[in-house]
Motif scaffolding. Sequence first.
Motif, PDB file in Angstrom:
ATOM      1  N   GLU A 121       0.824  -1.214   0.000  1.00 39.05           N
ATOM      2  CA  GLU A 121       0.000   0.000   0.000  1.00 39.05           C
ATOM      3  C   GLU A 121       0.856   1.261   0.000  1.00 39.05           C
ATOM      4  O   GLU A 121       0.567   2.213  -0.723  1.00 39.05           O
ATOM      5  CB  GLU A 121      -0.948   0.010   1.204  1.00 39.05           C
ATOM      6  CG  GLU A 121      -2.060  -1.030   1.126  1.00 39.05           C
ATOM      7  CD  GLU A 121      -3.063  -0.862   2.243  1.00 39.05           C
ATOM      8  OE1 GLU A 121      -2.887   0.069   3.071  1.00 39.05           O
ATOM      9  OE2 GLU A 121      -4.024  -1.659   2.307  1.00 39.05           O
ATOM     10  N   LYS A 145      -4.716   1.901  -2.609  1.00 40.15           N
ATOM     11  CA  LYS A 145      -5.560   0.828  -2.115  1.00 40.15           C
ATOM     12  C   LYS A 145      -6.878   0.817  -2.874  1.00 40.15           C
ATOM     13  O   LYS A 145      -7.289   1.835  -3.447  1.00 40.15           O
ATOM     14  CB  LYS A 145      -5.813   0.958  -0.617  1.00 40.15           C
ATOM     15  CG  LYS A 145      -6.440   2.268  -0.189  1.00 40.15           C
ATOM     16  CD  LYS A 145      -6.576   2.320   1.317  1.00 40.15           C
ATOM     17  CE  LYS A 145      -7.176   3.665   1.768  1.00 40.15           C
ATOM     18  NZ  LYS A 145      -7.303   3.748   3.226  1.00 40.15           N
ATOM     19  N   ILE A 146      -7.517  -0.324  -2.871  1.00 35.05           N
ATOM     20  CA  ILE A 146      -8.799  -0.492  -3.552  1.00 35.05           C
ATOM     21  C   ILE A 146      -9.913  -0.163  -2.573  1.00 35.05           C
ATOM     22  O   ILE A 146      -9.860  -0.537  -1.395  1.00 35.05           O
ATOM     23  CB  ILE A 146      -8.937  -1.929  -4.086  1.00 35.05           C
ATOM     24  CG1 ILE A 146      -7.821  -2.221  -5.103  1.00 35.05           C
ATOM     25  CG2 ILE A 146     -10.291  -2.142  -4.731  1.00 35.05           C
ATOM     26  CD1 ILE A 146      -7.809  -3.650  -5.607  1.00 35.05           C
ATOM     27  N   THR A 147     -10.906   0.556  -3.042  1.00 40.86           N
ATOM     28  CA  THR A 147     -12.041   0.925  -2.186  1.00 40.86           C
ATOM     29  C   THR A 147     -12.788  -0.335  -1.743  1.00 40.86           C
ATOM     30  O   THR A 147     -12.716  -1.380  -2.411  1.00 40.86           O
ATOM     31  CB  THR A 147     -12.997   1.859  -2.928  1.00 40.86           C
ATOM     32  OG1 THR A 147     -13.426   1.218  -4.143  1.00 40.86           O
ATOM     33  CG2 THR A 147     -12.302   3.178  -3.268  1.00 40.86           C
ATOM     34  N   PRO A 148     -13.503  -0.279  -0.623  1.00 40.35           N
ATOM     35  CA  PRO A 148     -14.203  -1.473  -0.113  1.00 40.35           C
ATOM     36  C   PRO A 148     -15.162  -2.106  -1.126  1.00 40.35           C
ATOM     37  O   PRO A 148     -15.353  -3.321  -1.110  1.00 40.35           O
ATOM     38  CB  PRO A 148     -14.953  -0.941   1.109  1.00 40.35           C
ATOM     39  CG  PRO A 148     -14.135   0.227   1.574  1.00 40.35           C
ATOM     40  CD  PRO A 148     -13.597   0.849   0.318  1.00 40.35           C
ATOM     41  N   ASP A 149     -15.789  -1.307  -1.987  1.00 42.48           N
ATOM     42  CA  ASP A 149     -16.702  -1.875  -2.980  1.00 42.48           C
ATOM     43  C   ASP A 149     -15.987  -2.420  -4.207  1.00 42.48           C
ATOM     44  O   ASP A 149     -16.630  -2.904  -5.148  1.00 42.48           O
ATOM     45  CB  ASP A 149     -17.737  -0.834  -3.408  1.00 42.48           C
ATOM     46  CG  ASP A 149     -17.087   0.425  -3.974  1.00 42.48           C
ATOM     47  OD1 ASP A 149     -15.843   0.460  -4.082  1.00 42.48           O
ATOM     48  OD2 ASP A 149     -17.823   1.380  -4.276  1.00 42.48           O
ATOM     49  N   LYS A 150     -14.646  -2.328  -4.228  1.00 37.11           N
ATOM     50  CA  LYS A 150     -13.802  -2.855  -5.298  1.00 37.11           C
ATOM     51  C   LYS A 150     -14.117  -2.247  -6.670  1.00 37.11           C
ATOM     52  O   LYS A 150     -13.889  -2.870  -7.701  1.00 37.11           O
ATOM     53  CB  LYS A 150     -13.920  -4.383  -5.372  1.00 37.11           C
ATOM     54  CG  LYS A 150     -13.412  -5.095  -4.130  1.00 37.11           C
ATOM     55  CD  LYS A 150     -13.449  -6.598  -4.287  1.00 37.11           C
ATOM     56  CE  LYS A 150     -12.903  -7.283  -3.046  1.00 37.11           C
ATOM     57  NZ  LYS A 150     -12.915  -8.756  -3.179  1.00 37.11           N
ATOM     58  N   LYS A 151     -14.600  -1.008  -6.665  1.00 36.95           N
ATOM     59  CA  LYS A 151     -14.912  -0.334  -7.918  1.00 36.95           C
ATOM     60  C   LYS A 151     -13.826   0.649  -8.344  1.00 36.95           C
ATOM     61  O   LYS A 151     -13.762   1.014  -9.520  1.00 36.95           O
ATOM     62  CB  LYS A 151     -16.252   0.399  -7.805  1.00 36.95           C
ATOM     63  CG  LYS A 151     -17.457  -0.530  -7.678  1.00 36.95           C
ATOM     64  CD  LYS A 151     -18.743   0.276  -7.654  1.00 36.95           C
ATOM     65  CE  LYS A 151     -19.954  -0.649  -7.584  1.00 36.95           C
ATOM     66  NZ  LYS A 151     -21.228   0.122  -7.567  1.00 36.95           N
ATOM     67  N   TYR A 152     -12.978   1.085  -7.389  1.00 38.06           N
ATOM     68  CA  TYR A 152     -11.987   2.109  -7.713  1.00 38.06           C
ATOM     69  C   TYR A 152     -10.663   1.785  -7.033  1.00 38.06           C
ATOM     70  O   TYR A 152     -10.615   1.142  -5.976  1.00 38.06           O
ATOM     71  CB  TYR A 152     -12.454   3.496  -7.259  1.00 38.06           C
ATOM     72  CG  TYR A 152     -13.742   3.939  -7.901  1.00 38.06           C
ATOM     73  CD1 TYR A 152     -13.742   4.508  -9.175  1.00 38.06           C
ATOM     74  CD2 TYR A 152     -14.965   3.780  -7.252  1.00 38.06           C
ATOM     75  CE1 TYR A 152     -14.921   4.918  -9.777  1.00 38.06           C
ATOM     76  CE2 TYR A 152     -16.153   4.181  -7.842  1.00 38.06           C
ATOM     77  CZ  TYR A 152     -16.125   4.746  -9.103  1.00 38.06           C
ATOM     78  OH  TYR A 152     -17.295   5.142  -9.698  1.00 38.06           O
ATOM     79  N   LEU A 157      -7.667   3.873  -5.383  1.00 34.58           N
ATOM     80  CA  LEU A 157      -7.486   5.211  -4.819  1.00 34.58           C
ATOM     81  C   LEU A 157      -6.012   5.449  -4.514  1.00 34.58           C
ATOM     82  O   LEU A 157      -5.380   4.678  -3.790  1.00 34.58           O
ATOM     83  CB  LEU A 157      -8.320   5.371  -3.546  1.00 34.58           C
ATOM     84  CG  LEU A 157      -8.289   6.741  -2.875  1.00 34.58           C
ATOM     85  CD1 LEU A 157      -8.867   7.807  -3.797  1.00 34.58           C
ATOM     86  CD2 LEU A 157      -9.059   6.702  -1.553  1.00 34.58           C
ATOM     87  N   TYR A 208      -5.554  13.491  -4.154  1.00 35.18           N
ATOM     88  CA  TYR A 208      -6.278  12.230  -4.331  1.00 35.18           C
ATOM     89  C   TYR A 208      -6.488  11.971  -5.828  1.00 35.18           C
ATOM     90  O   TYR A 208      -6.904  12.878  -6.569  1.00 35.18           O
ATOM     91  CB  TYR A 208      -7.648  12.294  -3.639  1.00 35.18           C
ATOM     92  CG  TYR A 208      -7.573  12.303  -2.138  1.00 35.18           C
ATOM     93  CD1 TYR A 208      -7.780  11.141  -1.398  1.00 35.18           C
ATOM     94  CD2 TYR A 208      -7.289  13.478  -1.446  1.00 35.18           C
ATOM     95  CE1 TYR A 208      -7.708  11.147  -0.020  1.00 35.18           C
ATOM     96  CE2 TYR A 208      -7.217  13.496  -0.057  1.00 35.18           C
ATOM     97  CZ  TYR A 208      -7.427  12.327   0.650  1.00 35.18           C
ATOM     98  OH  TYR A 208      -7.354  12.333   2.022  1.00 35.18           O
ATOM     99  N   ARG A 213      -8.344   8.953  -8.325  1.00 33.30           N
ATOM    100  CA  ARG A 213      -9.198   7.769  -8.320  1.00 33.30           C
ATOM    101  C   ARG A 213      -9.266   7.191  -9.734  1.00 33.30           C
ATOM    102  O   ARG A 213      -9.515   7.909 -10.703  1.00 33.30           O
ATOM    103  CB  ARG A 213     -10.598   8.135  -7.839  1.00 33.30           C
ATOM    104  CG  ARG A 213     -11.503   6.942  -7.564  1.00 33.30           C
ATOM    105  CD  ARG A 213     -12.845   7.386  -7.054  1.00 33.30           C
ATOM    106  NE  ARG A 213     -13.587   8.137  -8.069  1.00 33.30           N
ATOM    107  CZ  ARG A 213     -14.840   8.535  -7.928  1.00 33.30           C
ATOM    108  NH1 ARG A 213     -15.478   8.295  -6.778  1.00 33.30           N
ATOM    109  NH2 ARG A 213     -15.451   9.202  -8.893  1.00 33.30           N
TER     110      ARG A 213
END
Length: 483
Positions: A172, A200-207, A209, A242, A244
């Motif tokens: 990370e 890192k990957i967002t919790p919903d695994k869509k992005y 970051l 940031y 994304r």
Amino acid sequence: FLSVKIIYRYLIKKFLGPFVLTFFFALFILLMQFLWKYVDELVGKGLEIHLILELLLFASATFVSMAAPLAVLLSSLMTFGSLGERYEIVALKSAGIPISKLMIPLALLSVVIAGGSFWFSNNVSPKAYIKMRTLLYDIREQKPALSIEEGTFYDGFDNYTIRIGKKHRNNETIEDVLIYDHSKHQGNTTMTYAKKGTMKITPDKKYMLFILYNGYFWDESQNNNSRGTRFPLTRAKFKEQYKRFDLSSFQIQKSDESFFKTTTKALPIKDLTKEIDTLKKQISLITSNASSSFFNNLFYFSQIIKSDTADYIPMENVSKYSIDSIPFRNQERIFNFAQQCSGNFINSVKFSYDEMDYRNIALWSYQIEWHRKFTLAVACVLFFFIGAPLGSIIRKGGIGIPLVVTIVFFTFYFVISIIGEKVSKGSLIPVNIGMWFSTFILIPICAFLTNKATIDSAVLSTEEYAKWIKKFNFINKSSEISK
């Protein structure tokens, strides 16, 4: 009658165990061949385990009709080989039960297996094939798994290229981060650099970051407000930034299954028959149109000749006159029109030939698949009448010798089937003869082996061959001693 019923039940139980085992073994071998064929397209995609299992399940359903004959051959060899090795066949024969009668229950069972194989290939396999091809297509179109390595430029994200100088063990924390933005399609004109950051990957695994610290931003791209500027440049320094990135392209996308519903292996017998009839009608229509086009051109050309020669040559004596009897102006007109008509006719014939050739290839494919569903089912019965008598002649149980014999016969059948299929795709022989050629080859072999097993022939007995070898060695030694 009761004793025969008990014997039949014993034979069926003895056959079913090896059949189930060899069926799944054959299915496993065919699945390994499938994986070996598509391994390059599956590796490195980061596929979830349930997707791989789903693909293997659908693929295995398409191999059932091919695994069934192989399982029948191997299990019948093992069953009758084991009975012969333990002299159970000899005991049953001494009790008045011939081997032909012993084969009746298992022959009926092989017919049931053939019927089940045909039903499965006609009702289940087409649906499984559609789902398998759709899932395999989606996997092919999916991007490789997200993997950003140290010191390499990664371009997996659309319009972005990323280079990371160093990654810490937690995967990370990152250092020396360089990001090129190509969204304006002007080259490496927009760049972001940071000394440190995290990804890192967002919790919903869509992005994905990126949080960048202590960095710089450069933008040298042209825009509407800077066209008059010779060297436009925007530069900024930041403490935290940031970024994304969308990961939707790394997720598997579900395609429409209707795209594969018209392929030959995705159709049952009923639909295959409809397609075959449709193609035959289309080919017949193309042939009639081509012939009518020829006669129409010929008739039209003859009318032009009549109109141009009526004043100079009587039509009842036209065969006695030469082209020189017609004025030059009319000759030129006739020649030009003849050239035009012949060119139109040649183009029409070429178009009709291409159309007919395309539809003939499609027709052969549908006919081959139609016959394949029947030939593989019939092979279950034929392989039983190869395996059962061969096992009683060889009299070797276990898996060793039966497996070798099975591989030899199945390879022979498979090669003959491929040859017949390849020849059927041309116009050398009809499809029904080419697809059933391997069956015609097996029928005499079945009859020969069944006859030899019924009369207790030792034509393939290993013990008989061993005796001949010992006898031959003894004769050689005797001749050496006499010398």
